[in-house]
Design a protein around this motif. Structure first.
Motif, mmCIF file in Angstrom:
data_model
loop_
_atom_site.group_PDB
_atom_site.id
_atom_site.type_symbol
_atom_site.label_atom_id
_atom_site.label_comp_id
_atom_site.label_asym_id
_atom_site.label_seq_id
_atom_site.Cartn_x
_atom_site.Cartn_y
_atom_site.Cartn_z
ATOM 1 N N MET A 215 4.608 -5.704 6.430
ATOM 2 C CA MET A 215 5.154 -5.833 5.072
ATOM 3 C C MET A 215 6.190 -4.747 4.850
ATOM 4 N N HIS A 216 7.312 -5.131 4.316
ATOM 5 C CA HIS A 216 8.381 -4.175 4.086
ATOM 6 C C HIS A 216 8.027 -3.286 2.905
ATOM 7 N N MET A 217 8.271 -1.996 3.044
ATOM 8 C CA MET A 217 7.895 -1.061 2.006
ATOM 9 C C MET A 217 9.121 -0.612 1.243
ATOM 10 N N THR A 218 9.035 -0.676 -0.054
ATOM 11 C CA THR A 218 10.093 -0.173 -0.910
ATOM 12 C C THR A 218 9.792 1.287 -1.194
ATOM 13 N N SER A 219 10.579 2.192 -0.634
ATOM 14 C CA SER A 219 10.266 3.608 -0.708
ATOM 15 C C SER A 219 11.093 4.267 -1.786
ATOM 16 N N ALA A 220 10.678 5.501 -2.115
ATOM 17 C CA ALA A 220 11.414 6.270 -3.098
ATOM 18 C C ALA A 220 12.769 6.651 -2.539
ATOM 19 N N PRO A 221 13.781 6.793 -3.394
ATOM 20 C CA PRO A 221 15.113 7.095 -2.885
ATOM 21 C C PRO A 221 15.164 8.394 -2.103
ATOM 22 N N HIS A 222 14.345 9.394 -2.508
ATOM 23 C CA HIS A 222 14.429 10.685 -1.840
ATOM 24 C C HIS A 222 13.526 10.770 -0.619
ATOM 25 N N LEU A 223 12.724 9.749 -0.342
ATOM 26 C CA LEU A 223 11.819 9.776 0.801
ATOM 27 C C LEU A 223 12.599 9.403 2.058
ATOM 28 N N LEU A 224 12.590 10.297 3.058
ATOM 29 C CA LEU A 224 13.320 10.055 4.287
ATOM 30 C C LEU A 224 12.663 8.930 5.087
ATOM 31 N N THR A 225 13.478 8.291 5.916
ATOM 32 C CA THR A 225 12.979 7.156 6.694
ATOM 33 C C THR A 225 11.827 7.564 7.600
ATOM 34 N N GLU A 226 11.897 8.742 8.187
ATOM 35 C CA GLU A 226 10.852 9.166 9.112
ATOM 36 C C GLU A 226 9.520 9.430 8.415
ATOM 37 N N ASP A 227 9.548 9.596 7.083
ATOM 38 C CA ASP A 227 8.327 9.878 6.343
ATOM 39 C C ASP A 227 7.759 8.644 5.654
ATOM 40 N N ARG A 228 8.443 7.527 5.707
ATOM 41 C CA ARG A 228 7.933 6.312 5.061
ATOM 42 C C ARG A 228 6.622 5.817 5.674
ATOM 43 N N PRO A 229 6.450 5.869 7.013
ATOM 44 C CA PRO A 229 5.153 5.456 7.557
ATOM 45 C C PRO A 229 3.987 6.303 7.055
ATOM 46 N N GLU A 230 4.247 7.574 6.713
ATOM 47 C CA GLU A 230 3.178 8.414 6.195
ATOM 48 C C GLU A 230 2.684 7.883 4.846
ATOM 49 N N PHE A 231 3.611 7.473 4.004
ATOM 50 C CA PHE A 231 3.226 6.888 2.721
ATOM 51 C C PHE A 231 2.414 5.623 2.925
ATOM 52 N N ASP A 232 2.882 4.765 3.814
ATOM 53 C CA ASP A 232 2.176 3.510 4.086
ATOM 54 C C ASP A 232 0.787 3.778 4.638
ATOM 55 N N ARG A 233 0.680 4.726 5.564
ATOM 56 C CA ARG A 233 -0.618 5.041 6.157
ATOM 57 C C ARG A 233 -1.578 5.615 5.117
ATOM 58 N N LEU A 234 -1.072 6.508 4.271
ATOM 59 C CA LEU A 234 -1.930 7.119 3.258
ATOM 60 C C LEU A 234 -2.408 6.081 2.241
ATOM 61 N N LEU A 235 -1.542 5.154 1.872
ATOM 62 C CA LEU A 235 -1.939 4.092 0.947
ATOM 63 C C LEU A 235 -3.003 3.197 1.562
ATOM 64 N N ASP A 236 -2.827 2.823 2.819
ATOM 65 C CA ASP A 236 -3.823 1.985 3.492
ATOM 66 C C ASP A 236 -5.166 2.705 3.606
ATOM 67 N N GLU A 237 -5.120 4.003 3.885
ATOM 68 C CA GLU A 237 -6.360 4.766 3.992
ATOM 69 C C GLU A 237 -7.066 4.847 2.643
ATOM 70 N N ALA A 238 -6.298 5.031 1.566
ATOM 71 C CA ALA A 238 -6.902 5.089 0.237
ATOM 72 C C ALA A 238 -7.554 3.755 -0.125
ATOM 73 N N LEU A 239 -6.920 2.648 0.207
ATOM 74 C CA LEU A 239 -7.502 1.342 -0.083
ATOM 75 C C LEU A 239 -8.718 1.060 0.794
ATOM 76 N N ARG A 240 -8.677 1.535 2.024
ATOM 77 C CA ARG A 240 -9.800 1.297 2.938
ATOM 78 C C ARG A 240 -11.056 2.042 2.488
ATOM 79 N N THR A 241 -10.870 3.227 1.925
ATOM 80 C CA THR A 241 -12.008 4.039 1.485
ATOM 81 C C THR A 241 -12.188 3.990 -0.026
ATOM 82 N N ALA A 242 -11.645 2.959 -0.683
ATOM 83 C CA ALA A 242 -11.697 2.905 -2.144
ATOM 84 C C ALA A 242 -13.132 2.825 -2.654
ATOM 85 N N HIS A 243 -14.023 2.134 -1.936
ATOM 86 C CA HIS A 243 -15.384 1.965 -2.417
ATOM 87 C C HIS A 243 -16.187 3.263 -2.350
#
Length: 275
Positions: A1-29
């Protein structure tokens, strides 16, 4: 899924945002405030909403991210050490003659057994063919003797080449450069990265997910429009445009028309009397 990132977020750091979001959803319970996950919204719906609001989420940790990028860039801009260039220059200047000699020796070591073996095969083949002829030519034995001589020369050349390869391998192993393990990430950069990820999770992602689950209209897909700054969940809906006819009722009555008044050709005006 394509991620719409913040304007100031560098391309190399976008996977970190995606990974952190997935981890938060995985451990939401595991978090009581996110225990209602799946009742109104499932994980994929929350992920889509969070990706659409990534600029808002990453802005919550903008100070930590700017510090992390600054520390990382300072490390990359440090001048690279220059001994490698000096070593390369010394090796190139001092080893030129030796390299040429080694190249000639390698060529001779490879070609000598091949040429000697080919000569052996030719002389032996021709010699044995001549011995089958009646009367037998006088130089047939000479060809066979020469062939066996080249055979012995082939064996010696192979032995010399094997010894040369063994010696070269021993020399190369003594001068071989052992690859260094990858350099560990400096502690300062690691601390800055962890601070950014922690702030992004606790001040950006988790509050967004909590507000999304608490919003009673979030499950409709088109939430009620919010006033700017009223909450973390962006307005993802739309309202039906209100179309009106050009010129409302207040501007006057609708224009109309009357049918034309036709008269018979035999009917004249008032001044004409009946005939």
């Amino acid at each position: 899924m394509h991620m719409t990132s913040a304007p100031h977020l560098l391309t190399e750091d976008r996977p970190e945002f995606d990974r952190l979001l997935d981890e938060a959803l995985r451990t939401a319970h595991d978090r009581p405030e996110l225990a209602t996950l799946g009742e109104r919204l499932n994980a994929e719906q929350l992920r889509t909403m969070a990706l659409g609001a990534s600029a808002l989420l990453t802005a919550a940790a903008a100070a930590e991210y700017d510090h992390y990028v600054k520390v990382r860039e300072e490390l990359r801009e440090e001048p690279a050490a220059g001994p490698a260039e000096g070593v390369a220059d010394d090796g190139g200047g001092g080893g030129g003659g030796g390299g040429g000699g080694a190249g000639v020796s390698a060529v001779v070591a490879v070609l000598a057994p091949v040429l000697a073996g080919a000569a052996m095969m030719i002389f032996l083949l021709v010699g044995y063919i001549l011995k089958l002829i009646e009367p037998e030519p006088a130089f047939a034995d000479t060809l066979l003797t020469t062939g066996w001589f080249f055979g012995a020369l082939t064996a010696v050349a192979i032995l010399v080449a094997a010894i040369g390869l063994l010696v070269a391998a021993v020399r190369n192993s003594a001068t071989e450069v052992v690859p260094q393990p990858p350099e560990a990430v400096p502690e300062e950069v690691s601390r800055a990265r962890e601070a950014w990820l922690h702030a992004l999770l606790e001040r950006g992602i988790m509050p967004f997910l909590r507000d999304a689950l608490a919003d009673p209209t979030a499950g409709t897909g088109f939430p009620v429009p919010r006033t700017p700054g009223a909450g973390r969940i962006p307005d993802l809906g739309y309202t039906r445009p209100d179309f009106t006819s050009p010129g409302g009722p207040a501007q006057g009555t609708r224009p109309g028309y009357t049918a034309p008044d036709f008269t018979s050709p035999d009917f004249g005006g008032p001044e004409t009397g009946p005939q």
